[in-house]
Write a protein that holds these residues in place. Structure first.
Motif, PDB file in Angstrom:
ATOM      1  N   GLY A 165       0.785  -1.173  -0.184  1.00 30.90           N
ATOM      2  CA  GLY A 165      -0.185  -0.057  -0.415  1.00 30.90           C
ATOM      3  C   GLY A 165       0.725   1.287  -0.034  1.00 30.90           C
ATOM      4  N   GLU A 166       0.362   2.348  -0.386  1.00 26.82           N
ATOM      5  CA  GLU A 166       1.127   3.766  -0.762  1.00 26.82           C
ATOM      6  C   GLU A 166       1.300   4.368   0.687  1.00 26.82           C
ATOM      7  OE1 GLU A 166      -0.725   5.681  -3.778  1.00 26.82           O
ATOM      8  OE2 GLU A 166       0.681   4.934  -5.102  1.00 26.82           O
ATOM      9  N   ILE A 167       2.505   4.864   0.835  1.00 26.95           N
ATOM     10  CA  ILE A 167       2.708   5.669   2.107  1.00 26.95           C
ATOM     11  C   ILE A 167       3.456   7.003   1.494  1.00 26.95           C
ATOM     12  CG2 ILE A 167       2.921   3.813   3.683  1.00 26.95           C
ATOM     13  CD1 ILE A 167       5.940   4.476   3.714  1.00 26.95           C
ATOM     14  N   PHE A 168       3.312   8.002   2.353  1.00 23.50           N
ATOM     15  CA  PHE A 168       4.115   9.422   1.880  1.00 23.50           C
ATOM     16  C   PHE A 168       5.178   9.372   3.022  1.00 23.50           C
ATOM     17  CE2 PHE A 168       4.755  13.898   2.882  1.00 23.50           C
ATOM     18  CZ  PHE A 168       5.139  14.332   1.468  1.00 23.50           C
ATOM     19  N   ARG A 169       6.422   9.398   2.402  1.00 23.26           N
ATOM     20  CA  ARG A 169       7.485   9.178   3.310  1.00 23.26           C
ATOM     21  C   ARG A 169       8.687  10.326   3.132  1.00 23.26           C
ATOM     22  NH1 ARG A 169      11.140   6.834  -0.302  1.00 23.26           N
ATOM     23  NH2 ARG A 169       9.822   6.669  -1.945  1.00 23.26           N
ATOM     24  N   ARG A 170       9.592  10.668   4.431  1.00 21.52           N
ATOM     25  CA  ARG A 170      10.490  11.720   4.348  1.00 21.52           C
ATOM     26  C   ARG A 170      11.422  11.004   5.463  1.00 21.52           C
ATOM     27  NH1 ARG A 170       9.390  13.452   0.582  1.00 21.52           N
ATOM     28  NH2 ARG A 170       8.463  15.494  -0.251  1.00 21.52           N
ATOM     29  N   ASN A 171      12.839  11.162   5.004  1.00 18.98           N
ATOM     30  CA  ASN A 171      13.851  11.051   5.853  1.00 18.98           C
ATOM     31  C   ASN A 171      14.589  12.439   6.095  1.00 18.98           C
ATOM     32  OD1 ASN A 171      14.992   8.282   6.492  1.00 18.98           O
ATOM     33  ND2 ASN A 171      14.545   7.916   4.574  1.00 18.98           N
ATOM     34  N   MET A 172      14.519  12.526   7.488  1.00 21.45           N
ATOM     35  CA  MET A 172      14.844  13.868   7.877  1.00 21.45           C
ATOM     36  C   MET A 172      16.147  13.711   8.412  1.00 21.45           C
ATOM     37  SD  MET A 172      12.543  15.853   6.938  1.00 21.45           S
ATOM     38  CE  MET A 172      13.252  17.444   7.973  1.00 21.45           C
ATOM     39  N   PRO A 173      17.550  14.415   7.967  1.00 24.92           N
ATOM     40  CA  PRO A 173      18.808  14.089   8.636  1.00 24.92           C
ATOM     41  C   PRO A 173      18.868  14.986   9.981  1.00 24.92           C
ATOM     42  CG  PRO A 173      18.918  15.152   6.469  1.00 24.92           C
ATOM     43  CD  PRO A 173      17.385  14.913   6.901  1.00 24.92           C
ATOM     44  N   TYR A 174      19.501  14.634  10.930  1.00 22.20           N
ATOM     45  CA  TYR A 174      19.606  15.705  11.975  1.00 22.20           C
ATOM     46  C   TYR A 174      21.124  15.391  12.757  1.00 22.20           C
ATOM     47  CZ  TYR A 174      19.133  11.410  15.036  1.00 22.20           C
ATOM     48  OH  TYR A 174      19.497  10.154  15.648  1.00 22.20           O
ATOM     49  N   GLY A 175      21.497  16.190  13.509  1.00 20.67           N
ATOM     50  CA  GLY A 175      22.602  15.994  14.289  1.00 20.67           C
ATOM     51  C   GLY A 175      23.992  16.829  13.949  1.00 20.67           C
ATOM     52  N   THR A 176      24.999  16.322  14.496  1.00 18.98           N
ATOM     53  CA  THR A 176      26.287  17.077  14.409  1.00 18.98           C
ATOM     54  C   THR A 176      27.310  16.159  13.772  1.00 18.98           C
ATOM     55  OG1 THR A 176      26.929  16.262  16.513  1.00 18.98           O
ATOM     56  CG2 THR A 176      25.776  18.552  16.669  1.00 18.98           C
ATOM     57  N   VAL A 177      28.408  16.648  13.639  1.00 18.84           N
ATOM     58  CA  VAL A 177      29.661  15.616  13.167  1.00 18.84           C
ATOM     59  C   VAL A 177      29.660  14.528  14.028  1.00 18.84           C
ATOM     60  CG1 VAL A 177      31.875  15.521  12.701  1.00 18.84           C
ATOM     61  CG2 VAL A 177      30.744  17.546  12.186  1.00 18.84           C
ATOM     62  N   THR A 178      29.549  14.497  15.445  1.00 24.38           N
ATOM     63  CA  THR A 178      29.791  13.450  16.357  1.00 24.38           C
ATOM     64  C   THR A 178      28.571  12.653  16.534  1.00 24.38           C
ATOM     65  OG1 THR A 178      29.722  15.086  18.129  1.00 24.38           O
ATOM     66  CG2 THR A 178      31.920  14.331  17.306  1.00 24.38           C
ATOM     67  N   ASP A 179      27.342  12.985  16.277  1.00 28.37           N
ATOM     68  CA  ASP A 179      26.247  12.688  16.599  1.00 28.37           C
ATOM     69  C   ASP A 179      25.124  12.838  15.616  1.00 28.37           C
ATOM     70  OD1 ASP A 179      24.211  11.172  18.209  1.00 28.37           O
ATOM     71  OD2 ASP A 179      23.695  12.741  19.459  1.00 28.37           O
ATOM     72  N   HIS A 180      24.976  11.637  14.883  1.00 27.64           N
ATOM     73  CA  HIS A 180      23.998  12.237  13.775  1.00 27.64           C
ATOM     74  C   HIS A 180      23.170  11.059  13.306  1.00 27.64           C
ATOM     75  CE1 HIS A 180      28.053  11.207  12.265  1.00 27.64           C
ATOM     76  NE2 HIS A 180      27.459  10.562  11.418  1.00 27.64           N
ATOM     77  N   GLY A 181      22.043  11.230  12.487  1.00 26.25           N
ATOM     78  CA  GLY A 181      21.250  10.135  11.913  1.00 26.25           C
ATOM     79  C   GLY A 181      20.497  10.603  10.966  1.00 26.25           C
ATOM     80  N   THR A 182      19.328   9.819  10.781  1.00 28.19           N
ATOM     81  CA  THR A 182      18.075  10.179  10.090  1.00 28.19           C
ATOM     82  C   THR A 182      16.899   9.861  10.530  1.00 28.19           C
ATOM     83  OG1 THR A 182      16.975   9.996   7.725  1.00 28.19           O
ATOM     84  CG2 THR A 182      18.228   8.143   8.495  1.00 28.19           C
ATOM     85  N   MET A 183      16.113  10.561  10.693  1.00 26.85           N
ATOM     86  CA  MET A 183      14.580  10.242  11.446  1.00 26.85           C
ATOM     87  C   MET A 183      13.586   9.704   9.814  1.00 26.85           C
ATOM     88  SD  MET A 183      12.185  12.547  13.594  1.00 26.85           S
ATOM     89  CE  MET A 183      13.288  12.799  14.504  1.00 26.85           C
ATOM     90  N   PHE A 184      13.089   8.616   9.932  1.00 35.29           N
ATOM     91  CA  PHE A 184      12.244   8.130   8.849  1.00 35.29           C
ATOM     92  C   PHE A 184      10.827   8.687   9.306  1.00 35.29           C
ATOM     93  CE2 PHE A 184       9.180   5.261   7.723  1.00 35.29           C
ATOM     94  CZ  PHE A 184       9.124   5.357   6.176  1.00 35.29           C
ATOM     95  N   VAL A 185      10.105   9.271   8.694  1.00 39.21           N
ATOM     96  CA  VAL A 185       8.719   9.516   8.914  1.00 39.21           C
ATOM     97  C   VAL A 185       7.820   9.177   7.688  1.00 39.21           C
ATOM     98  CG1 VAL A 185       7.096  11.608   9.459  1.00 39.21           C
ATOM     99  CG2 VAL A 185       9.705  11.765   9.851  1.00 39.21           C
ATOM    100  N   GLY A 186       6.951   8.365   8.132  1.00 39.21           N
ATOM    101  CA  GLY A 186       5.926   7.742   7.108  1.00 39.21           C
ATOM    102  C   GLY A 186       4.599   8.065   7.722  1.00 39.21           C
ATOM    103  N   PHE A 187       3.762   8.380   6.716  1.00 35.99           N
ATOM    104  CA  PHE A 187       2.537   8.895   6.638  1.00 35.99           C
ATOM    105  C   PHE A 187       1.558   8.021   5.940  1.00 35.99           C
ATOM    106  CE2 PHE A 187       4.793  12.846   7.215  1.00 35.99           C
ATOM    107  CZ  PHE A 187       4.106  13.388   8.251  1.00 35.99           C
ATOM    108  N   ALA A 188       0.532   7.333   6.510  1.00 33.88           N
ATOM    109  CA  ALA A 188      -0.341   6.392   5.722  1.00 33.88           C
ATOM    110  C   ALA A 188      -1.538   6.563   6.164  1.00 33.88           C
ATOM    111  CB  ALA A 188       0.421   4.935   5.890  1.00 33.88           C
TER     112      ALA A 188
END
Ligand code: HEM
Length: 108
Positions: A29-52
């Motif tokens: 099924g279809e979803i709407f999604r965004r990966n939001m990068p966050y953080g600093t050089v030493t502590d970072h990642g991506t936040m996956f957000v999915g709407f359905a």
């Protein structure tokens, strides 16, 4: 992910462990999604957000990524380290209005 590196063309045949294959929207099924990068050089990642429109689409994709559907784990899970996750219910404006009336300050 399921695309050629140079020109970003999607593969005809996806590997069983490809992320695009394990979250195939034609299947779950279809979803709407965004990966939001966050953080600093030493502590970072991506936040996956999915709407359905139905929670099951997202939980089925996560089960598939974990290998519970076909027995093959999404290769993305070898390069990522999940920290936390949550589901939120976002009601439509119409259902909010029907249930509790117009929010304070809104025009009639
Ligand atoms: C660190 C987490 C994640 C990263 C970095 C990531 C990244 C990506 C990338 C690069 C693509 C391919 C986009 C393209 O080729 O156009 C993709 C596709 C997709 N991802 Fe993720 N993703 C993540 C987590 C998730 C999760 C948790 C879900 C679902 C619960 C999900 C659902 C999808 C879907 C539905 C597609 C499109 C599949 C299709 O072509 O139908 N992703 N993701």
């Amino acid at each position: 992910m399921g695309r050629t590196k140079l020109d970003s063309v999607e593969f005809e045949d996806l590997s069983d462990e490809s992320h695009v294959g394990s979250t195939d929207q034609e299947r779950f099924g279809e979803i709407f999604r965004r990966n939001m990068p966050y953080g600093t050089v030493t502590d970072h990642g991506t936040m996956f957000v999915g709407f359905a429109r139905a929670q099951r689409r997202l939980s089925a994709m996560l089960e598939s990524m974990a290998g519970l559907t076909t027995g093959t784990r999404d290769a993305l899970t070898r390069f990522t380290h999940p920290l936390t996750g949550a589901y939120y219910f976002v009601p439509s404006t119409g259902s909010v209005r029907a249930g509790i009336g117009d929010p304070p300050g809104s025009s009639p």
